[in-house]
Design an enzyme around this catalytic site. Structure first.
Site, PDB file in Angstrom:
ATOM      1  N   LYS A 127      95.303   0.981  51.677  1.00  0.00           N
ATOM      2  CA  LYS A 127      95.035  -0.260  51.625  1.00  0.00           C
ATOM      3  C   LYS A 127      96.225  -1.010  51.178  1.00  0.00           C
ATOM      4  O   LYS A 127      96.911  -0.606  50.156  1.00  0.00           O
ATOM      5  CB  LYS A 127      93.925  -0.765  50.781  1.00  0.00           C
ATOM      6  CG  LYS A 127      92.401  -0.434  51.361  1.00  0.00           C
ATOM      7  CD  LYS A 127      91.367  -1.009  50.434  1.00  0.00           C
ATOM      8  CE  LYS A 127      90.056  -0.627  50.840  1.00  0.00           C
ATOM      9  NZ  LYS A 127      89.722  -0.931  52.222  1.00  0.00           N
ATOM     10  N   ARG A 166      80.809   5.097  55.131  1.00  0.00           N
ATOM     11  CA  ARG A 166      79.856   5.613  56.374  1.00  0.00           C
ATOM     12  C   ARG A 166      79.724   7.128  56.301  1.00  0.00           C
ATOM     13  O   ARG A 166      78.714   7.751  56.431  1.00  0.00           O
ATOM     14  CB  ARG A 166      80.158   5.176  57.739  1.00  0.00           C
ATOM     15  CG  ARG A 166      81.633   5.451  58.030  1.00  0.00           C
ATOM     16  CD  ARG A 166      82.163   4.666  59.263  1.00  0.00           C
ATOM     17  NE  ARG A 166      82.587   3.424  58.824  1.00  0.00           N
ATOM     18  CZ  ARG A 166      82.969   2.420  59.862  1.00  0.00           C
ATOM     19  NH1 ARG A 166      83.148   2.697  61.005  1.00  0.00           N
ATOM     20  NH2 ARG A 166      83.267   1.340  59.271  1.00  0.00           N
TER      21      ARG A 166
END
Ligand code: BES
Ligand code: MN
Ligand code: ZN
Length: 477
Positions: A258, A332
């Site tokens: 990020k 996920r």
């Protein structure tokens, strides 16, 4: 916070600050109507007027707004503003005259909730000479009203303090809130209640069991992961409810790193875990007649020479293979294992809660969390629990076209959709592959977990999910 309910007059309230509400166009109770300055008190929503009637010594009149418009959410907001006023006045005890309401229990809960959430502060790492520190802490709240409301007030105290504990976990930085620290908190919860048991898997056990999503996310860093299972045997005759919470204690993005700006916020990527742990604690403390299985997969997501790489293929707990096409879509992967695991352990319907996608912030802001579900009844229960608790959810759809976007090129699935659009839904569609026909709902709290900026949540961790999940358990029990 000490909370009690007493039927007493304002003059006998015996608190450092007494609070009475005033509707627009309404009038003050006769006891204080003649106090000097009483004529200046306004009923417009959120307006506060301080009065010194003598008995009680100090009173604040709070504007309740239009009589027909007053609801639980407005009361939570007002209670938080009053708590701030009490802090300003260095009052450590508060007595709130319960305003007339159709549902007095709900009104009592709202005032208790707004007061407890509104007086929250995280100061674990602040020094003695912190200028912002309040000199006196609000430590007791008395509701002036019928004694039958004691149960409602106590229920609200339990879940609101649980929400504040979840905020403590959220706020705790990643060097103090590691997967093992979340496990320690789960062990504490189990130790504090006879009907709660805990089981914790470490990294070796996680790999040995084939929890391949959790193993892949954790392999980039030195911090040992945990798979935490809490069970609460509350009884009742309903199906066992599974709660699964994303416990990424820090999300750097991994190899798909990020950007640096704002990355410190990724300490909050375990907000789902804090919500399910403390909701479980509250449900157990309330003794609700429901059986729970709470599962928290917890890890850091770090880049390194051992980290999972874009394109790597992993095998999830249920045997499905996944191409990890974006290492930043790590939530996920760990939830997929945890959902399959919770169902194997006996969850007959399951709710997962996770700071899963930045996209949900674009869709719904900080007002609603997104819910995606394969079961209309469970989705409806969550929507209703959201309205009651004030932790709102809005349903987004599933569709085969979204599911198709998660197919892999060389593996069964990809963790990255073929298109960026509908990012919150495609993430949920991935999870759908791991629940088979079990009724399931996924709650994406990336927009509601922190910096919600309501009067009673302010900046920082909001504890979102604790009150919602406790309400769901109350409704299902
Ligand atoms: N933890 C983030 C989601 C997130 C982003 C929460 C911003 C709160 C604020 C999650 O692991 C993530 O990185 N999601 C990616 C998914 C994408 C790579 C498909 C995202 O939303 O960008
Ligand atoms: Mn991520
Ligand atoms: Zn994440």
């Amino acid at each position: 916070m000490n909370v009690d309910v007493r039927q007493r007059s304002l003059r006998d309230a015996d608190a450092a600050l007494v609070v009475v509400g005033l509707f627009e166009g309404g009038s003050l109770p006769a006891e204080v109507a003649d106090a000097p300055g009483a004529g200046d008190a306004k009923g417009s929503f959120k307006t506060m007027t301080r009065l010194y009637p003598g008995a009680p010594e100090r009173l604040v009149v709070v504007g309740l707004g239009e009589r027909d418009a007053l609801d639980a959410e407005k009361l939570r907001v007002l209670a938080a503003l009053v708590a701030a006023e009490a802090t300003k006045l260095e009052a450590s005890s508060l007595a709130w005259a319960l305003p007339p309401a159709e549902d007095e229990g709900a009104a009592a809960e709202a005032i208790v909730t707004g007061t407890i959430l509104g007086s929250y502060r995280f100061d674990r790492f602040k020094g003695q000479d912190d200028e912002d520190a309040p000199t006196a802490r609000l430590s007791s709240l008395t509701l002036l009203g019928p004694a039958e409301l004691a149960g409602a007030a106590e229920t609200a105290r339990v879940y609101s303090e649980a929400a504040n504990r979840a905020r403590d976990l959220q706020e705790t930085p990643a060097n103090f809130a590691r997967p093992e620290d979340l496990a320690k908190r789960a062990e504490e919860i189990a130790a504090g209640n006879d009907k709660v048991t805990v089981e914790v898997l470490d990294g070796d056990a996680i790999r040995a069991k084939g929890l391949g999503g959790l193993a892949a996310v954790t392999q980039g860093g030195p911090v040992d992961p945990r798979l935490i299972v809490l069970r609460y045997a509350g009884g009742g005759d309903g199906p066992t409810l599974g709660l699964v919470g994303k416990g990424v204690t820090f999300d750097t993005g991994g190899i798909v790193l990020k950007p640096g700006a704002g990355m410190q916020e990724m300490k909050f990527d375990m907000s789902g875990a804090s919500a399910v742990l403390e909701a479980t604690a509250a449900i157990a403390e309330l003794g609700l007649p429901i059986d729970l299985i709470t599962v928290v997969p917890s890890t850091e997501n770090m880049p390194s020479g051992t980290a999972v790489k874009p394109g790597d293929v992993i095998t999830q707990y249920n045997g499905k293979t996944v191409e990890v096409n974006n290492t930043d879509a790590e939530g996920r992967l760990i939830l997929a294992d945890a959902l399959a695991y919770a169902i194997e352990l006996g969850a007959e319907r399951v709710v997962d809660i996770a700071t899963l996608t930045g996209a949900v912030l674009i869709a719904l802001g900080s007002t609603y969390a997104a819910v995606v579900s394969n079961d209309d009844e469970l989705a409806g229960e969550l929507t209703a629990a959201g309205e009651e608790s004030g932790e709102l959810v809005w349903r987004l759809p599933l569709h085969d076209e979204y599911r198709a976007m998660m197919k892999g090129t060389v593996a069964d699935l990809s963790n990255l959709a073929k298109k960026r659009e509908a990012g919150s839904i495609t993430a949920a569609s991935f999870l759908e592959e791991f629940v088979d026909d079990t009724p399931w709902a996924h709650i994406d709290i990336a927009g509601t977990a922190w910096d919600v900026n309501r009067a009673y949540t302010g900046k920082g961790g909001s504890g979102y999910g604790v009150r919602l999940l406790v309400q769901l358990a109350r409704d299902l029990a």
